[in-house]
Design a protein around this motif. Structure first.
Motif, short mmCIF file in Angstrom:
data_model
loop_
_atom_site.label_atom_id
_atom_site.label_comp_id
_atom_site.label_asym_id
_atom_site.label_seq_id
_atom_site.Cartn_x
_atom_site.Cartn_y
_atom_site.Cartn_z
N GLY A 1 2.54 6.57 -7.17
CA GLY A 1 1.58 7.47 -7.81
C GLY A 1 2.17 8.79 -8.23
O GLY A 1 1.64 9.47 -9.11
N GLU B 1 3.59 6.68 4.71
CA GLU B 1 3.99 5.70 3.69
C GLU B 1 5.50 5.71 3.49
O GLU B 1 6.13 4.64 3.37
CB GLU B 1 3.28 6.00 2.37
N LYS C 1 2.66 1.63 -3.37
CA LYS C 1 1.71 2.06 -4.41
C LYS C 1 1.44 3.55 -4.31
O LYS C 1 1.36 4.26 -5.32
CB LYS C 1 0.41 1.28 -4.29
N ALA C 2 1.31 4.04 -3.08
CA ALA C 2 1.03 5.47 -2.88
C ALA C 2 2.19 6.32 -3.40
O ALA C 2 1.96 7.34 -4.07
CB ALA C 2 0.79 5.74 -1.40
N ARG D 1 2.33 16.88 -2.26
CA ARG D 1 1.94 15.46 -2.32
C ARG D 1 2.72 14.64 -1.29
O ARG D 1 2.16 13.77 -0.62
CB ARG D 1 2.19 14.91 -3.73
N LYS E 1 0.84 -1.21 0.00
CA LYS E 1 0.00 0.00 0.00
C LYS E 1 0.87 1.25 0.00
O LYS E 1 0.59 2.22 -0.72
CB LYS E 1 -0.92 0.00 1.22
N SER E 2 1.91 1.23 0.81
CA SER E 2 2.80 2.39 0.89
C SER E 2 3.57 2.56 -0.41
O SER E 2 3.74 3.69 -0.91
CB SER E 2 3.77 2.23 2.06
N SER F 1 1.53 14.66 2.28
CA SER F 1 0.34 13.86 2.60
C SER F 1 0.65 12.37 2.73
O SER F 1 -0.25 11.58 3.03
CB SER F 1 -0.73 14.07 1.52
N MET F 2 1.90 11.99 2.48
CA MET F 2 2.24 10.56 2.55
C MET F 2 3.49 10.32 3.40
O MET F 2 4.34 9.50 3.07
CB MET F 2 2.40 9.96 1.15
#
Length: 534
Positions: A224, A277, A220-221, A270, A217-218, A273-274
């Motif tokens: 992006g 991750e 993939k984020a 961006r 999940k991390s 916000s992560m």
């Protein structure tokens, strides 16, 4: 050519398997991740004082067998924070590294992709505040659009060129204003891309992936925004590799459309916000490197064991315990059961080294599940020390006052319902004999209460007499021959009964008058003490 380099690298990794790193250590960068990390959930975070007492930096340089800067920072964090529990899955992966050379080498090659010094700055992307766009930044978008429209309108009216030139001058000022912001990230963001690539490759192995099943999940984020991040990799390369002419043309293009500031602050928004991750990916790669480092450490150690953690409080047993930084260090056994330990002995006999040996092994056992001994049992406990104390002249603190504050911290920790290991060397040696013994006895009795274990050294035999019910007595001694002093560095039961200080003065050719007077005073003081005792 590339195949030959890889083959040579594999051979080099196999030849250095288990050996101490021949590398430079930049501790200001290595400890950066640890200092910004929230460690409030750890069982204990080791204080700077304890680290200084136990020669932590030298210990780290010996223990560190990591292959990436990320792993190096994560190892430092691991050693400074005692966890609430140890994972059995870690041992499974360590064994795999030890027993499967092909698997180990493949992981080493992946991790070496993060050897650049720039990789030290990856953690700043999720631990530190990012550069914020100024309030007027909306103007850059307007100017960028005006530039584009002006370029499109040139075929219609060539006079628009003068308008475009004016915009270009303004854009150039903004472009070069932004350069200092951009340079902050030319190292860290390209390394973040490498980190995600390394993590992706490592995660393909099922056994490694078990360390974090949620990592996809991390990854993939972050993927992006991979294309946007690639802009920084290109920028970093151009500073070194691109021809001056091509770089100049591209630079003009970026100025005209304000590409750099728009890209930079867009990406930073961006990334902001992560943070979680990025931290997940960093921790995953860091931990894999640490476990590999532990495997290499065990391979190179002359002797090691996996500690049995969880024994009853106030119980610490070790066989063939040694200090890993001392070549040919004498091994000792220790059995602490319901009592603390008071060590007597002369200077250089090994008391302080033994105290440090116990402290280092407890820390390495609780953090790396590895001790330098044949066998060791201990509870999970916090570590505090008062070994290396000096005057703090800048803050106007005397030696004694500094020691008082350090021991006060121990007394406060000792009241908590948590097992503690207290390491002290020559308690209250900054004051007079009577008060030193009186205060020392009271403090050591208090520290030894509850679930605490105390290891303390002293020259004051009186303390041994006063504390024999609460403390097991041990000593280190030396053999004084005609012209030599020999130390065996072996711990022995009971308190020290011999006195060799004046004899050592004698064999070092001190004047006979001094020796005679010293012996005379010593006999007189002993007689007075015996009279008081009766």
């Amino acid at each position: 050519m590339i195949l030959n380099r890889k083959k040579k690298k594999r051979e080099e990794l196999q030849q250095t398997f288990g050996k101490v790193k021949d590398d430079s250590f930049h501790f200001d960068l290595i400890e950066r991740y640890f200092k910004a990390k929230d460690n409030s959930n750890a069982f204990q975070t080791l204080s700077d004082k304890t680290c200084n007492d136990l020669d932590f930096n030298e210990l780290f340089m010996f223990l560190d067998r990591t292959h990436s800067k990320v792993g190096q920072q994560f190892l430092y964090q691991t050693l400074r924070t005692i966890p609430k529990s140890n994972s059995d899955s870690d041992e499974t992966l360590i064994d795999h590294f030890l027993n499967d050379s092909d698997f180990r080498t493949a992981v080493q090659l992946q991790l070496e992709e993060l050897k650049s010094t720039d990789a030290y700055y990856i953690s700043t992307l999720f631990q530190e505040e990012h550069q914020k766009a100024p309030k007027w930044f909306f103007v850059t978008r307007i100017l960028s659009v005006l530039s584009l429209v002006s370029v499109l309108l040139i075929p219609v009216s060539q006079q628009i060129i003068f308008f475009l030139f004016g915009i270009f001058i303004i854009n150039m000022m903004i472009h070069f204003w932004n350069k200092k912001n951009l340079y902050q990230y030319l190292g860290s963001i390209p390394q973040l891309l490498r980190l995600t690539k390394v993590a992706t490759e490592l995660h393909k192995d099922k056994q490694i992936a078990a360390q974090n099943n949620e990592l996809e999940k991390s990854l993939k984020a972050i993927s992006g925004i991979k294309r946007r991040l690639s802009f920084f990799r290109l920028e970093a390369k151009m500073d070194n590799d691109m021809a001056a002419l091509v770089a100049g043309i591209i630079e003009l293009f970026k100025i005209l459309f304000l590409i750099e500031p728009l890209f930079l602050f867009g990406v930073l928004k961006r990334l902001d916000s992560m943070r979680k991750e990025m931290d997940d990916v960093f921790s995953f790669v860091g931990k894999i490197d640490v476990l590999l480092s532990v495997a290499l450490l065990r391979k190179g150690a002359r002797k090691y064991c996996i500690p049995k953690i969880g024994s009853p409080a106030k119980k610490l047993q070790a066989k063939h315990l040694y200090h890993p930084l001392l070549p040919d260090c004498v091994e000792n056994d220790i059995n602490i059961d319901r009592k603390s330990v008071l060590l007597t002995g002369s200077n250089m006999s090994g008391k302080t080294t033994f105290i440090r040996t116990v402290g280092i092994n407890v820390i390495s056992g609780l953090t790396l599940n590895t001790c330098f001994a044949a066998d060791i049992e201990m509870p999970r406990m916090r570590v505090f020390s008062a070994i290396r104390i000096s005057d703090d002249l800048l803050n106007d603190k005397s030696y004694y006052f500094e020691e008082v504050l350090t021991i006060k911290t121990m007394l406060e920790a000792g009241k908590e319902n948590v097992p503690n290991l207290f390491l002290l060397d020559e308690i209250f040696k900054g004051t007079n004999t009577i008060e030193r013994i009186s205060a020392g006895k009271a403090v050591l009795s208090s520290l030894a209460g509850g679930e605490n274990i105390v290891l303390v050294s002293t020259h004051d035999i009186e303390l041994a007499d006063l504390l024999h019910e609460e403390y097991a007595l041990f000593h280190f001694s030396e053999n004084v021959n005609h012209k030599t002093v020999d130390f065996d560095y072996r711990i022995k039961d009971g308190k020290l009964k011999t006195r060799n200080a004046i004899r050592i003065l004698e064999i070092n050719d001190y004047p006979e008058s001094i020796i005679e007077e010293a012996n005379s005073i010593s006999i007189e003081l002993d007689n007075n003490k015996n009279k008081i005792g009766r």
